[in-house]
Design a protein around this motif. Sequence first.
Motif: not given
Length: 678
Positions: A345-351, A354-364, A388-396
């Motif tokens: 949903n956030q990716i579709n909203r960005t497309l 045309q605004t940046a979206q943030h997703v924090e502490k996504l459990p995987v 769109a470009v997705i930047r993924i940071d591992n914050i574990t």
Amino acid sequence: MRRLNQAFYRYLSSLSLSRKLLGGLISVVLAIAIIATGVVMISAYLMSKHYFLPANVQAVVKILSEDAVLMSLTGNVTRAEQTLSAASEYSQIRALAVYNPEGELHAFYNSLPEKFIIPPQAPERVESEFQFMAHVEKMPGQEYTLFIQADPSLPLFFFNFMSLAGLLILFVFALLTFLVTRFIRRFVTLPVLHLIRVAKKVSEQENYEIRARRFHKDEIGSLAETFNTMLQRIAVRDQQLTEEKDKAEKAGAQAQQMAAQMRLSNEELEREMVVRHQIEIKLTRFQDYLNNIIDSMPSALVAVDNQLNVNQCNSEAARLARLPFSQIIGQPLDHALPFLYQCQNQINRTLAEQTAQHVEKLPVRLEDSEIYLDLVIYPLSGDDTPGAVIRIDNITQRLRLEEMMVQTEKMMSVGGLAAGMAHEINNPLGAIIQNTQNIRRRLSKSLPANQAAAEEKDISLEAINQYLEERGIVRFLENIQDAGVRASKIVSNMLLFSRGGERALSPTPLTDLIERTIEIAASDFNLQKGLDFMQIRVHKELDPTLQDVPCIASEIQQVLLNLLKNAAFAINHRKDKTEIGQITLRTTKEDDRVMITVGDNGCGMESQVRKRIFEPFYTTKEVGKGTGLGLSVSYFIITTHHKGNMSVFSVPGKGSEFTITLPLDSKTITSPVCELPD
């Protein structure tokens, strides 16, 4: 033989066509004549053998069986031999003999004695197909035997006739050969030789105006016409080639001019290619530099189009997807990185916006571990293709550090709380210990004041002490004093745990310490907390040769009590309680270290629980039944105060086993090693 065949083959190859045809014809006709003569002679021989010879013999037998001839044969011997000589004049009859009824030779005639032998006695059977026997009767009871030998060979006149026939056949053969040779020479050889001479002349002179003569209206004549047609076409083609050669020379001159111009153009193009190659090298290096920058980033970068297909990614994204780089490009995002379906949903909203979206502490969940990711999704700019470009940071690791900081703050709070409450707890503990000591002193017979007060009340101190012993009151007082001392030591250990500091290690008999600890644990009965040592069997495997171990006795006792209580809790919370609960304590010595093992057949632990079992404030018990400090404090005591090791092995549903390793030489204590299970 092989050389002879090769020489014969070379000889045949060198012959002219007419000689080859003549030789073949002669060979065929001669072979037919020889075969025909042989067949006639063989047929005559077989007919003479199987037909004429038996017929002649039967005719002779019939003549000799007539009465008049038979009388002359059986009469005078001389006359009989004359008769036999006259009978042998028939063709192929060579020997005749007459035997009397007794089987003796009566008379005979033999034209060739050395070839045909007349037996002296009448033979009982015919020896070969060229010997014949016949029986005739002169009168009843008198049976004479005729013995006839014949020659199956052909007569001489037959050979003379066949020789004459052979000569006639050879004459006819020679005549036919002469006629056929003339015919072949006229109708085959001469036209062929004429074609050969014309072809040779055309080849030598290169004159295509020459024509071959057509002798007859046969295949060779058709070949001559075809040959003339070919020469005519070759003449036309030769003229065309001459014209084309002139044109080609002109075109060659033009081509040379164009080649010169092309050479100049190629030189200019080569210079441009060199410049372009240098530019491409710089662009490639710059692209590699950018790729290295992107791949060196600790963050995973994924570029997608408006259909959510992966267009580009860096090495960190490939590592996170656990796929080769080639298998990610062009794949749908939910196939390459399935866990990102939560952020669709956030990716579709960005497309769309045309605004940046943030997703924090996504459990995987990846394999057996759980990680947490921070995502930043921003639109791709500067390109005609939307994406769109997705930047993924591992914050574990960051979250774990934050949790450790929180736990550290908690431990500092606990330390401060323990330091503040230590005096408040020690005061009532001191009063309890002091009062138990005073009660025991007031009951002692050694104090005069006690004796005076007892005599004043007319009471015997011996009777009072005896009563107290029988009722167990003295033991209760000792337990109260021991519990108070133990509580005071626990408070001191909490202060040491919170503040740190050095503690002196003293040699302690480990076996006695374990025995006392088991007695203390056996007296602990709390069904509400799941502790019931009455229903648990304690099995001891203590090394009797084990010497004193340098340790802090109260702290080791505290650790063992904690492990025994946890084992009892695990046993009382099993699902299958058909097997009796059992705790096993074992001590062994390995080199300069001693190992204490506490095992149980309780409910065991899952791998996730086993990994965090020594963390402060981590507990699997219900609220109010555990604080999560028991094993963390025990681990701190063993690794920090005693420089040893503490590890655990557990199987869910089967039980757990804690192992404590202590050095025997306090001077060679090494740094603590944490042996946490995988």
